[in-house]
Design a protein around this motif. Sequence first.
Motif, short mmCIF file in Angstrom:
data_model
loop_
_atom_site.label_atom_id
_atom_site.label_comp_id
_atom_site.label_asym_id
_atom_site.label_seq_id
_atom_site.Cartn_x
_atom_site.Cartn_y
_atom_site.Cartn_z
N LEU A 1 3.88 31.05 -0.05
CA LEU A 1 2.88 31.62 0.87
C LEU A 1 1.97 32.60 0.15
CD1 LEU A 1 2.05 31.91 3.96
CD2 LEU A 1 3.43 34.00 3.89
N SER B 1 2.54 44.44 3.47
CA SER B 1 3.04 44.39 4.85
C SER B 1 3.45 45.77 5.34
CB SER B 1 4.21 43.42 4.96
OG SER B 1 5.19 43.71 4.00
N ALA C 1 7.68 39.93 8.36
CA ALA C 1 7.01 38.96 9.23
C ALA C 1 6.79 39.55 10.61
CB ALA C 1 7.83 37.68 9.32
N GLY D 1 -0.12 36.86 12.80
CA GLY D 1 -0.95 36.55 11.63
C GLY D 1 -2.21 37.38 11.56
N TYR E 1 5.12 29.25 7.97
CA TYR E 1 6.03 30.01 7.11
C TYR E 1 7.07 30.75 7.94
CZ TYR E 1 7.54 34.30 4.73
OH TYR E 1 8.29 35.34 4.25
N TYR F 1 -2.88 40.27 6.47
CA TYR F 1 -3.12 39.57 7.72
C TYR F 1 -3.81 38.24 7.42
CZ TYR F 1 -2.03 43.70 10.58
OH TYR F 1 -1.41 44.76 11.20
N ALA F 2 -3.56 37.26 8.29
CA ALA F 2 -4.15 35.93 8.11
C ALA F 2 -5.46 35.84 8.89
CB ALA F 2 -3.18 34.86 8.60
N TRP G 1 0.59 30.75 8.01
CA TRP G 1 1.46 31.89 8.29
C TRP G 1 2.52 31.54 9.33
CZ3 TRP G 1 3.52 36.23 6.88
CH2 TRP G 1 4.13 37.05 7.83
N GLN G 2 2.10 30.93 10.41
CA GLN G 2 3.04 30.64 11.49
C GLN G 2 4.04 29.56 11.07
OE1 GLN G 2 0.61 29.94 14.97
NE2 GLN G 2 0.00 32.09 15.09
#
Length: 266
Positions: free
Chosen positions: A154, A93, A185, A191, A131, A118-119, A128-129
């Motif tokens: 995750l 990240s 985050a 994401g 989470y 990245y998702a 992701w969202q």
Amino acid sequence: MPQVTSRDGTSIVYERVGSGPVVVLVGGGLDDGAENRPLAQELAEDFTAVNYARRGRAGSGDVQPYALEREIEDLAALIDAVGGPAHLFGASSGGALVLEAAAAGLPIGKVAVFDVPYAIGDTAVQAWQAYVRQLRVALADGEHGEALKLFMRLAGASEQDIAGAEGSPMWPPLLNLAHTLAYDAACLGEGPPPATRLATIDQPVLVATGAGVDPHMAGLPGGFFGQAADAIAACLPHAERRTLDVREHMVNAKILGPALTGFFRS
């Protein structure tokens, strides 16, 4: 340790080793700056390697409310203090933060990122969202242990791995960093890669991933980091996509060091 004061008054601590062009190392989730320390030593033969603790971690301050812009200001103050412009390297990240800093127009030379999570695809974005929503609730309730478990799930950790971590000596230090999961985050946003912002980055960018699967992340979808890296590279005007012979998500200084040296010197 030396420290620099960011625009909002937050003190950011850092270490610098070596001499030559400046490279600033940016850590990822649950890293207090220790993960990149071996890489700094590896780069010090050719560069001034600057490794720092992001806000809210180790000896760095943590002025609230948090916003991604504050972390970009931290980097701006650090680059100014060490005599920028500077090359940037971001892990996980921290790579998303590095890309956002480049898009914001900081005085940056080249940029390198590794395993930015990245998702990609509807399923990954939805996970992701979900989470992020659950993380906000856990942190608001002061449930830092639950926040760590959400993060590990995750990241593809098994329940057995999570139970083992919870019972290990590493758990209390991680609890002290759990609130910064919200900061990571924010760096990753909704994401997917922020295509419009990434398209404004003029610098050459090395987008790297490992060649194998980290056993601690075996629950992630196949090719998770590779798909994210491909998507990042597709957004950038000057991207170099590379797969390195590593199997772990943690920074491998002996392999990343030479790769970064060659890229930054070219």
